[in-house]
Write an enzyme that holds these catalytic residues in place. Sequence first.
Site, PDB file in Angstrom:
ATOM      1  N   HIS A 136      54.036  49.937  55.125  1.00 40.61           N
ATOM      2  CA  HIS A 136      54.276  49.584  55.922  1.00 40.61           C
ATOM      3  C   HIS A 136      53.847  47.631  56.392  1.00 40.61           C
ATOM      4  CE1 HIS A 136      55.323  53.365  57.230  1.00 40.61           C
ATOM      5  NE2 HIS A 136      54.678  53.719  56.475  1.00 40.61           N
TER       6      HIS A 136
ATOM      7  N   HIS B  19      52.209  53.803  49.687  1.00 41.56           N
ATOM      8  CA  HIS B  19      52.877  53.647  51.337  1.00 41.56           C
ATOM      9  C   HIS B  19      52.332  52.691  52.504  1.00 41.56           C
ATOM     10  CE1 HIS B  19      54.939  56.994  53.911  1.00 41.56           C
ATOM     11  NE2 HIS B  19      53.940  56.376  54.662  1.00 41.56           N
ATOM     12  N   GLU B  20      51.174  52.724  52.795  1.00 36.12           N
ATOM     13  CA  GLU B  20      50.535  52.143  53.791  1.00 36.12           C
ATOM     14  C   GLU B  20      50.735  50.611  53.418  1.00 36.12           C
ATOM     15  OE1 GLU B  20      50.633  53.552  56.331  1.00 36.12           O
ATOM     16  OE2 GLU B  20      50.035  55.463  55.330  1.00 36.12           O
TER      17      GLU B  20
ATOM     18  N   HIS C 173      55.970  45.499  55.241  1.00 36.15           N
ATOM     19  CA  HIS C 173      57.464  45.282  55.884  1.00 36.15           C
ATOM     20  C   HIS C 173      56.616  44.527  57.677  1.00 36.15           C
ATOM     21  CE1 HIS C 173      60.160  47.234  58.518  1.00 36.15           C
ATOM     22  NE2 HIS C 173      60.312  46.540  58.671  1.00 36.15           N
TER      23      HIS C 173
END
Length: 600
Positions: A395, A391-392, A398
């Site tokens: 980020h 998940h991290e 991105h």
Amino acid sequence: MTESNVKTREQMDATYQWDLTPLFASDEEFESGYAKAENNLDKITAYKGRLGESPEVLSEAIDTLLELGREVSNLGVYAHLKNDQDQTNPTYQKMNAQTEQLYSKYSQVTSFFRPELLAIPAEQLEEMTANNDRLKELDQFINDIARNREHVLPPEQELLLASASEVFGGATRIFGYLNNADFQFPTVKDSEGNDVQLTHGLYGKLLESTDRRVRKDTFEGFYSVYQQFENTLAQTLTTEIKTHNYNAKVRGFESARAAALFTNNIPESVYDTLLDTVGSRLNLLHRYVDLRKSLLNIDDLEMYDMYTPLLGEPPIAFTYEEAKEITLNALQPLGEEYLEIIRNAFDEQWIDVYENKGKRSGAYSSGTYDSKPYILMNWQDSLNSLYTLVHELGHSAHSYLTHANQPYEYGSYSIFLAEIASTTNENLLTNYLLRTYADKDIQRYVLNHFLDGLKGTVFRQTQFAEFEHFIHEQDANGQPLTAEFLSENYQKLNAKYYGPSVNSESEIKNEWSRIPHFYMNYYVFQYATGFAAATAFADRIAGGDKEALNSYLGFLKSGKSQYAIDTMKTAGLDMTKRDYIEQTLDVFEQRLAEFEALLD
Ligand SMILES: [Zn+2]
């Protein structure tokens, strides 16, 4: 791990800690950077009252504004990362407080900029932009501010509104103090018969108890406090809703929702489409609730039975080194360019992996345009930690791609888009685990993890979004939002979402009174749209569609060069239309069927 055997940061292996030296080589370098930035703040004052003077002056002013913001955020992020790695360290506590002061000075000296830019007549601004190359590059940046023009009031009225901002914030503050400080929650007996004092944190934990008596006592005990204060809570919520409606009205918006969505330039049809599409397929949630009922073997299913795990302890766990390997395999569908970023994250120490004494809990991704997109974790050898890691990394990748492909002025992304990148990675991990582990226990566990995630994010947040919109409209139509009215309607909505298998006539009807997000002015819908977009993207990418992958990477690289809704459209996802939500709910349906089949 108990507090006593958690090591200090110095006792830990430094190769598993983030390397912040590329941001500032040392604390001394930070100090000199700080002094320089503080000095530079005055530079912007030279442009006060002059923005409309000429295209050159305007472009210089914007570049100065951007440069100052960039310096301040580099300092701020360094200080907050240092502080989070050990919050007991006084040097970094001080550094962090210093940068907060710097932020505040920065906002003060730059506060003239926005109203002054908005005061330049539209035609003049267009002509200025057309005649200056730098302003042409800044066109989207300028337009994003300038489109507020028709909702700005004359200066003396703006001043009145600004000076009343503390009054407008009253309802949120009162609710916050009641909910977080003054409420006395009762004690309940845990499964071993010990008295435990209920808190917000413990409420969620105890609702996961496998002992139904504990869940019941927790639920009823917790809600008894909200019921005791229901009239007061109806008033704090009403006051908040009235504030949204009032501010929207005086600024010439048709509704509070139109005003709130205008901030990120999101069409209202995105919101309506979400409610309509999810609303038309609630049979899927009902089916899931039925399944829960039969698995738990309970005749009279209650809302407090919604969170207890269906399957017990997770059947697999991973070390961090194993997790790195799995991550790279799971994210393979994103292609070599993406995987290279993930390898860099591991090799260049972007990640602060393990817990140490004084370290902030939880996990996040954070950085600046000039820094690596760092990740803070508190790794445990668990499936949950693996999900957090991917998940991290979503980020961070991105951020990395945005920074690498956009100039500074467009080098960030809006909240509306942020969770799409992280949740897409989670979805790809789910696909990978389901493909790789044939073991039935693992299959069941991973499917259940996905179904619960979608239930909590798409169904539950859409329910909140529907209620939030309903009460804004009712207030605008003159309907008094009494506790009775709110509870009656919340109960109806809960019955609509969860279906006939669960009792909606219990304390759940008071849930409206305890949700802090109802004070956040049309915020929750983004959790649902983000999760749905991510599931749709992952579904397309995992299918090996090259074009879908390229569009997705294009989205990750686009920053704020376009409005969020256009970025998604370019990436092949029209969020004003139903398709992406339907596709997501199809995935839910398919995995629900797989889950049901595995249980037989
Ligand atoms: Zn996130």
